[in-house]
Design a protein around this motif. Sequence first.
Motif, PDB file in Angstrom:
ATOM      1  N   PRO A   1      10.610   0.731   0.799  1.00 36.99           N
ATOM      2  CA  PRO A   1      10.206  -0.211  -0.241  1.00 36.99           C
ATOM      3  C   PRO A   1      10.878   0.099  -1.571  1.00 36.99           C
ATOM      4  O   PRO A   1      11.489   1.154  -1.756  1.00 36.99           O
ATOM      5  CB  PRO A   1       8.697   0.016  -0.339  1.00 36.99           C
ATOM      6  CG  PRO A   1       8.557   1.490  -0.050  1.00 36.99           C
ATOM      7  CD  PRO A   1       9.603   1.793   1.011  1.00 36.99           C
TER       8      PRO A   1
ATOM      9  N   GLN B   1       4.656  -2.155  -0.454  1.00 40.86           N
ATOM     10  CA  GLN B   1       4.693  -2.979   0.748  1.00 40.86           C
ATOM     11  C   GLN B   1       3.789  -2.364   1.809  1.00 40.86           C
ATOM     12  O   GLN B   1       3.628  -1.142   1.865  1.00 40.86           O
ATOM     13  CB  GLN B   1       6.130  -3.057   1.297  1.00 40.86           C
ATOM     14  CG  GLN B   1       7.152  -3.598   0.321  1.00 40.86           C
ATOM     15  CD  GLN B   1       6.966  -5.069   0.018  1.00 40.86           C
ATOM     16  OE1 GLN B   1       6.491  -5.819   0.866  1.00 40.86           O
ATOM     17  NE2 GLN B   1       7.338  -5.478  -1.190  1.00 40.86           N
TER      18      GLN B   1
ATOM     19  N   VAL C   1       5.351   2.857  -1.471  1.00 43.91           N
ATOM     20  CA  VAL C   1       6.136   2.421  -2.609  1.00 43.91           C
ATOM     21  C   VAL C   1       7.039   3.583  -3.020  1.00 43.91           C
ATOM     22  O   VAL C   1       6.722   4.747  -2.750  1.00 43.91           O
ATOM     23  CB  VAL C   1       5.215   1.984  -3.775  1.00 43.91           C
ATOM     24  CG1 VAL C   1       4.408   3.153  -4.306  1.00 43.91           C
ATOM     25  CG2 VAL C   1       5.997   1.322  -4.896  1.00 43.91           C
TER      26      VAL C   1
END
Length: 286
Positions: free
Chosen positions: A35, A40, A274
């Motif tokens: 990500p 995500q 993340v």
Amino acid sequence: MKCSQAFLLVGLIYSQLCHSVQTKLEGPYLGQKPPSLIPQAFAPGIVSTKGWEYGGVFTPDMKEFYFLRESKADKKQEFVVFQFKNNNWHESIVSPRRGQPFISPDGKIMHLGKRFKHRTATGWSDIKSLGPEFDELPIMRLTSSINGTYVFDDADREGNGILRYSRLVKGQREAPKPLSKEINTGTWNAHPFIAADESFIMWDGVREGGYGNSDIYISFKQSDGSWGAAINLGENVNTAQWEAAAGITPDGKYLFFSRNTGSEKHPNIDIFWVDAKVIENLRLKL
């Protein structure tokens, strides 16, 4: 066999083969695309599904990924692992839930709240107790640093929990102590994570100025050894819903956490990831 039946059978076999290829997991991080600075869901449809998945952690060699989920069969919580073998990730159920997993930085201990397992030549040992200093505490999550410092929650169901720590001093485990008010402020403080080098602590809780429900906060260690003011990880990580159980992958590249993508009445807990630069960006603003 009729021609139409033969074509149907071939079509079913082809469909199954295609499905197998599409779900084959190769490469780092269960074969997932990393990500950016926007979180995500991790491994959609594989780890994060329309159910309850929580508390994902990798081993230091990044070849095992452990997490908790709700079984689709009986709705009970189970302990699951994906292991990288023969250039592919293989899923298996370890056991029913036995606390929230965390792997020590050296990979030798799997912490499960107030209990733990040792890594052995053939896998993991039986579950052991941390000892009488911890047995009576309602610990949900315990994490440890390279130096063996424990940071863990001591929480009740009324939101009055606090976070505690316990160091190794000359080889002896000291009695648990509460962390400072910079961390132990607000309610529902729980699920802490201490960085391997003890440079910061993350946890989740409810405070004034938050985004709604439980948010993830971070405190950086100061030059004098004290803990700095709690910093909210911001609107990209925290939402009006519930975020919890944050941690950094052993390679230092990604922040993993859990989020309720449903509602209070109908929760859907997923595991998100993340880029860990979100933490360095906060540090640079100090």
